[in-house]
Design a protein around this motif. Structure first.
Motif, PDB file in Angstrom:
ATOM      1  N   ALA A 156     -75.323 160.446  25.439  1.00 48.22           N
ATOM      2  CA  ALA A 156     -75.910 161.409  24.728  1.00 48.22           C
ATOM      3  C   ALA A 156     -75.350 161.825  23.695  1.00 48.22           C
ATOM      4  N   ASP A 157     -76.029 162.172  22.668  1.00 41.02           N
ATOM      5  CA  ASP A 157     -75.690 162.879  21.285  1.00 41.02           C
ATOM      6  C   ASP A 157     -75.994 164.116  21.265  1.00 41.02           C
ATOM      7  N   TYR A 228     -74.273 160.956  32.194  1.00 34.89           N
ATOM      8  CA  TYR A 228     -73.829 159.879  31.015  1.00 34.89           C
ATOM      9  C   TYR A 228     -72.322 159.379  31.204  1.00 34.89           C
ATOM     10  N   ASP A 229     -72.264 158.145  30.720  1.00 31.51           N
ATOM     11  CA  ASP A 229     -70.984 157.660  30.771  1.00 31.51           C
ATOM     12  C   ASP A 229     -70.231 157.737  29.318  1.00 31.51           C
ATOM     13  N   LEU A 230     -71.035 158.345  28.358  1.00 25.07           N
ATOM     14  CA  LEU A 230     -70.673 158.727  27.042  1.00 25.07           C
ATOM     15  C   LEU A 230     -71.350 159.960  26.515  1.00 25.07           C
ATOM     16  N   LEU A 231     -70.684 161.117  26.482  1.00 22.63           N
ATOM     17  CA  LEU A 231     -71.302 162.127  25.662  1.00 22.63           C
ATOM     18  C   LEU A 231     -70.791 162.465  24.375  1.00 22.63           C
ATOM     19  N   ILE A 232     -71.495 162.529  23.240  1.00 19.79           N
ATOM     20  CA  ILE A 232     -71.043 163.067  22.009  1.00 19.79           C
ATOM     21  C   ILE A 232     -71.099 164.324  21.698  1.00 19.79           C
ATOM     22  N   ALA A 233     -70.569 165.180  21.065  1.00 21.48           N
ATOM     23  CA  ALA A 233     -70.961 166.483  20.532  1.00 21.48           C
ATOM     24  C   ALA A 233     -69.937 166.762  19.395  1.00 21.48           C
ATOM     25  N   MET A 257     -66.174 161.313  26.722  1.00 19.11           N
ATOM     26  CA  MET A 257     -66.734 162.347  25.828  1.00 19.11           C
ATOM     27  C   MET A 257     -65.972 162.308  24.423  1.00 19.11           C
ATOM     28  N   LEU A 258     -66.885 162.243  23.567  1.00 24.65           N
ATOM     29  CA  LEU A 258     -66.337 162.293  22.012  1.00 24.65           C
ATOM     30  C   LEU A 258     -66.479 163.560  21.465  1.00 24.65           C
TER      31      LEU A 258
END
Length: 318
Positions: A156-157, A228-233, A257-258
């Motif tokens: 998710a972005d 999610y296994d990757l969340l970008i914010a 998380m990024l």
């Protein structure tokens, strides 16, 4: 935005004013604020700019001055011609190379470098062309995550802007489910256009991008497509702190998380909030005055229930 207030001050004063702006709960959401150095050869001389859809009033000027703890600088007020200033600020910008990505506007040729993915992001009404240090830093960090063996099945972005970071995620993990969200309705059309330019399919299947207009994480579609296994914010420090518990609920144990959009001076507060929410630091990167954080959620962490996070309007950032 037809009017602008400028305040010239040392770097530390402008950065402190930007932090004070995030804490100003009564700040007019129609007023866009930014800060930057005046010139590359003068890294300590900065300007704070506030953009208005109306002629600034005495109250507006006082609000800008109040952001400076002491010794508020003189303000310059100017009327601007009618124009899309976001688009104009991005026209003709040089392409950037970050990680394994080359990002350019349509006026520039594609990269021919082997192993490099070329993305076209026109000047537009949304922020996130890759020119800002935070976006470029995220592209570099995503590349590093892939190189270190991170596998992503569902990403998710949050605060996607132009969609660029979601595009990069799909390029690195082409079989992932991908969801992009933004609080600004303008971004829906921008992301759709950019998907077409970059030959990225929109849809709900793996390898496709789903776009949603959402206020923070408080959206049924974001909840249904998680965890999610990757969340970008890549947003702002204030919303990152506020949304840390919501992010924790949306990320699987052991997930990634990024985070970006925070000045190095704000990193401590963001990391503390994320630590309390069950994340630990995996790596950090500094690009200019900005921190980019890669965090991992610890296994077996229970996050206390809280109201769904509602964030301020950070849609007009970059």
């Amino acid at each position: 935005m037809n009017w602008k207030i400028s305040a010239f001050a040392p770097k530390e004063a402008v950065q402190a004013a930007l932090v004070a702006h995030e804490d100003a709960w009564d700040w007019n959401p129609e007023v866009v604020l930014s800060g930057c150095e005046i010139a590359e050869d003068k890294p300590d001389d900065w300007v704070l700019e506030a953009w208005y859809p109306h002629k600034p009033t005495a109250t507006d000027k006082a609000a800008v001055k109040a952001l400076f703890a002491e010794g508020a600088p003189e303000l310059t007020v100017e009327k601007l011609p009618d124009a899309d200033w976001v688009a104009l600020s991005q026209e003709g910008v040089e392409p950037i190379r970050a990680g394994r990505f080359h990002v350019r506007t349509p006026e520039f040729p594609a990269s021919t470098e082997p192993g490099v993915t070329d993305f076209i992001v026109p000047a537009s009404q949304a922020f996130g062309t890759g020119q800002h240090a935070t976006t470029a830093g995220c592209l570099a960090m995503l590349t590093a995550m892939k190189a270190r063996g991170v596998e992503v099945r569902n990403l998710a972005d949050i605060g996607t802007g132009t969609g660029l970071l979601a595009f990069a995620g799909l390029e690195l993990w082409p079989r992932a489910l991908a969801t992009a969200s933004d609080i600004d309705p303008v971004c829906a059309g921008v992301v759709e256009d950019n998907c077409e330019l970059n030959q990225i399919s929109m849809g709900a299947r793996r390898g496709e991008l789903t776009m949603v207009i959402a206020d923070g994480m408080a959206d049924p579609l974001l909840a249904a497509r998680g965890p999610y296994d990757l969340l970008i914010a890549n947003i702002l420090a204030g919303p990152l702190v506020e949304l840390a518990p919501d992010f924790a609920r949306a990320v699987v144990p052991g997930g990634h998380m990024l985070l970006a959009g925070l000045l190095t001076t704000q990193e401590g507060a963001v990391r503390r909030a994320c630590r309390l929410a069950g994340f630990r630091l995996a790596a950090r990167m500094v690009n200019g005055d900005w921190s980019i954080l890669w965090l991992r959620k610890r296994a077996g962490v229970n996050v206390r229930a809280a109201r769904p996070g509602r964030m301020p309007d950070w849609s007009r950032r970059w």
